[in-house]
Design a protein around this motif. Structure first.
Motif, PDB file in Angstrom:
ATOM      1  N   VAL A   1      42.175 -31.719   6.320  1.00  0.00           N
ATOM      2  CA  VAL A   1      41.429 -32.985   5.524  1.00  0.00           C
ATOM      3  C   VAL A   1      42.738 -33.033   4.284  1.00  0.00           C
ATOM      4  O   VAL A   1      43.612 -31.746   3.878  1.00  0.00           O
ATOM      5  CB  VAL A   1      39.645 -32.729   5.042  1.00  0.00           C
ATOM      6  CG1 VAL A   1      39.459 -32.839   5.976  1.00  0.00           C
ATOM      7  CG2 VAL A   1      40.253 -31.473   4.270  1.00  0.00           C
ATOM      8  N   ARG A   2      42.909 -33.687   3.268  1.00  0.00           N
ATOM      9  CA  ARG A   2      43.316 -33.983   1.990  1.00  0.00           C
ATOM     10  C   ARG A   2      42.315 -33.575   1.214  1.00  0.00           C
ATOM     11  O   ARG A   2      41.187 -34.767   1.285  1.00  0.00           O
ATOM     12  CB  ARG A   2      43.833 -35.175   1.995  1.00  0.00           C
ATOM     13  CG  ARG A   2      45.265 -35.290   0.872  1.00  0.00           C
ATOM     14  CD  ARG A   2      46.021 -36.430   0.270  1.00  0.00           C
ATOM     15  NE  ARG A   2      47.264 -36.476   1.229  1.00  0.00           N
ATOM     16  CZ  ARG A   2      47.443 -36.829   2.231  1.00  0.00           C
ATOM     17  NH1 ARG A   2      46.711 -38.355   3.203  1.00  0.00           N
ATOM     18  NH2 ARG A   2      47.785 -36.892   3.417  1.00  0.00           N
ATOM     19  N   LEU A   3      42.751 -32.909   0.635  1.00  0.00           N
ATOM     20  CA  LEU A   3      41.566 -32.789  -0.650  1.00  0.00           C
ATOM     21  C   LEU A   3      41.490 -33.089  -1.770  1.00  0.00           C
ATOM     22  O   LEU A   3      42.589 -32.607  -2.700  1.00  0.00           O
ATOM     23  CB  LEU A   3      40.485 -31.230  -0.788  1.00  0.00           C
ATOM     24  CG  LEU A   3      39.258 -30.802  -1.425  1.00  0.00           C
ATOM     25  CD1 LEU A   3      38.247 -31.351  -1.247  1.00  0.00           C
ATOM     26  CD2 LEU A   3      39.969 -29.295  -1.086  1.00  0.00           C
ATOM     27  N   THR A   4      41.020 -33.825  -1.938  1.00  0.00           N
ATOM     28  CA  THR A   4      41.058 -33.644  -4.273  1.00  0.00           C
ATOM     29  C   THR A   4      39.409 -33.062  -4.278  1.00  0.00           C
ATOM     30  O   THR A   4      39.029 -33.750  -4.123  1.00  0.00           O
ATOM     31  CB  THR A   4      41.062 -35.478  -4.990  1.00  0.00           C
ATOM     32  OG1 THR A   4      42.053 -35.605  -3.601  1.00  0.00           O
ATOM     33  CG2 THR A   4      41.513 -35.143  -5.704  1.00  0.00           C
ATOM     34  N   PHE A   5      40.055 -32.684  -5.494  1.00  0.00           N
ATOM     35  CA  PHE A   5      38.978 -31.412  -6.011  1.00  0.00           C
ATOM     36  C   PHE A   5      39.401 -31.069  -7.532  1.00  0.00           C
ATOM     37  O   PHE A   5      40.720 -30.813  -8.508  1.00  0.00           O
ATOM     38  CB  PHE A   5      38.853 -30.200  -5.382  1.00  0.00           C
ATOM     39  CG  PHE A   5      39.481 -29.279  -5.498  1.00  0.00           C
ATOM     40  CD1 PHE A   5      39.546 -27.580  -6.428  1.00  0.00           C
ATOM     41  CD2 PHE A   5      40.812 -29.089  -4.434  1.00  0.00           C
ATOM     42  CE1 PHE A   5      40.668 -27.181  -6.172  1.00  0.00           C
ATOM     43  CE2 PHE A   5      41.813 -28.134  -4.631  1.00  0.00           C
ATOM     44  CZ  PHE A   5      42.230 -27.079  -5.640  1.00  0.00           C
TER      45      PHE A   5
ATOM     46  N   ASN B   1      30.343 -30.802  -6.779  1.00  0.00           N
ATOM     47  CA  ASN B   1      30.530 -31.608  -8.034  1.00  0.00           C
ATOM     48  C   ASN B   1      31.706 -31.208  -7.904  1.00  0.00           C
ATOM     49  O   ASN B   1      32.864 -32.278  -9.098  1.00  0.00           O
ATOM     50  CB  ASN B   1      29.671 -31.078  -9.226  1.00  0.00           C
ATOM     51  CG  ASN B   1      29.094 -29.675  -9.548  1.00  0.00           C
ATOM     52  OD1 ASN B   1      29.917 -28.817  -9.031  1.00  0.00           O
ATOM     53  ND2 ASN B   1      28.990 -29.684 -10.508  1.00  0.00           N
ATOM     54  N   GLN B   2      32.470 -30.574  -7.620  1.00  0.00           N
ATOM     55  CA  GLN B   2      33.938 -29.803  -7.928  1.00  0.00           C
ATOM     56  C   GLN B   2      34.825 -31.565  -6.933  1.00  0.00           C
ATOM     57  O   GLN B   2      36.239 -31.316  -6.727  1.00  0.00           O
ATOM     58  CB  GLN B   2      34.316 -28.861  -7.738  1.00  0.00           C
ATOM     59  CG  GLN B   2      33.508 -27.549  -8.449  1.00  0.00           C
ATOM     60  CD  GLN B   2      34.021 -26.256  -7.771  1.00  0.00           C
ATOM     61  OE1 GLN B   2      33.606 -25.450  -7.691  1.00  0.00           O
ATOM     62  NE2 GLN B   2      35.479 -25.587  -8.719  1.00  0.00           N
ATOM     63  N   VAL B   3      34.487 -31.493  -6.050  1.00  0.00           N
ATOM     64  CA  VAL B   3      34.837 -32.591  -4.797  1.00  0.00           C
ATOM     65  C   VAL B   3      35.509 -33.696  -5.404  1.00  0.00           C
ATOM     66  O   VAL B   3      34.065 -34.218  -5.381  1.00  0.00           O
ATOM     67  CB  VAL B   3      34.295 -31.995  -3.654  1.00  0.00           C
ATOM     68  CG1 VAL B   3      35.398 -32.644  -2.192  1.00  0.00           C
ATOM     69  CG2 VAL B   3      34.519 -30.556  -3.067  1.00  0.00           C
ATOM     70  N   ILE B   4      35.953 -34.218  -5.481  1.00  0.00           N
ATOM     71  CA  ILE B   4      36.568 -35.572  -6.271  1.00  0.00           C
ATOM     72  C   ILE B   4      36.315 -36.686  -4.707  1.00  0.00           C
ATOM     73  O   ILE B   4      35.606 -37.822  -5.033  1.00  0.00           O
ATOM     74  CB  ILE B   4      37.126 -35.769  -6.693  1.00  0.00           C
ATOM     75  CG1 ILE B   4      37.300 -34.829  -8.132  1.00  0.00           C
ATOM     76  CG2 ILE B   4      37.933 -37.187  -7.032  1.00  0.00           C
ATOM     77  CD1 ILE B   4      38.568 -35.084  -8.751  1.00  0.00           C
ATOM     78  N   ARG B   5      37.352 -36.112  -3.545  1.00  0.00           N
ATOM     79  CA  ARG B   5      37.326 -36.968  -2.703  1.00  0.00           C
ATOM     80  C   ARG B   5      38.124 -35.459  -1.655  1.00  0.00           C
ATOM     81  O   ARG B   5      38.579 -35.257  -1.404  1.00  0.00           O
ATOM     82  CB  ARG B   5      39.003 -37.892  -2.373  1.00  0.00           C
ATOM     83  CG  ARG B   5      39.123 -38.798  -1.369  1.00  0.00           C
ATOM     84  CD  ARG B   5      39.685 -39.858  -2.195  1.00  0.00           C
ATOM     85  NE  ARG B   5      40.021 -40.837  -0.717  1.00  0.00           N
ATOM     86  CZ  ARG B   5      41.411 -41.197  -0.527  1.00  0.00           C
ATOM     87  NH1 ARG B   5      42.608 -41.031  -0.821  1.00  0.00           N
ATOM     88  NH2 ARG B   5      41.238 -42.205   0.177  1.00  0.00           N
TER      89      ARG B   5
END
Length: 103
Positions: A15-19, A69-73
């Motif tokens: 996964v590509r995680l934005t956080f 709540n830290q995970v954006i995408r």
């Protein structure tokens, strides 16, 4: 987001995680292997978290455990991961999966 994450665990997709990084005070983007979703065995707060192996970590600790709540995408990538790359311990996962003897 959680459903896509769980599906990526089961299908072994990276996964590509934005956080939001508390340490850096800004959003970060990392390519990771999704490991599990559930409470942290180390944290006092037993809220469910996203647990990931961070391939791009700049520290010796490659495990990210993030509150929702830290995970954006979370973007599921077509690239697969091999659990043998990072699972070196016996564990009981919260999310069911078929990872052979890494399950």
């Amino acid at each position: 987001m959680k459903d896509e994450f769980v599906q990526a665990i089961q299908s072994k997709n990276k996964v590509r995680l934005t956080f939001h990084s508390k340490e850096d005070g800004r959003p970060l983007v990392r390519v990771c292997a999704p490991m599990d979703y559930g409470p942290s065995r180390r944290a006092k707060d037993k809220s469910d978290r996203f647990h990931l192996w961070d391939y791009e970590s700049d520290s010796a600790q490659h495990v990210l455990s993030l509150l929702p709540n830290q995970v954006i995408r979370v973007e599921v990538l077509p690239e697969l991961f091999d659990p043998a790359e990072f699972v070196t311990w016996d564990t009981q996962w919260f999310v069911q999966r078929d990872w052979g003897h890494y399950s």
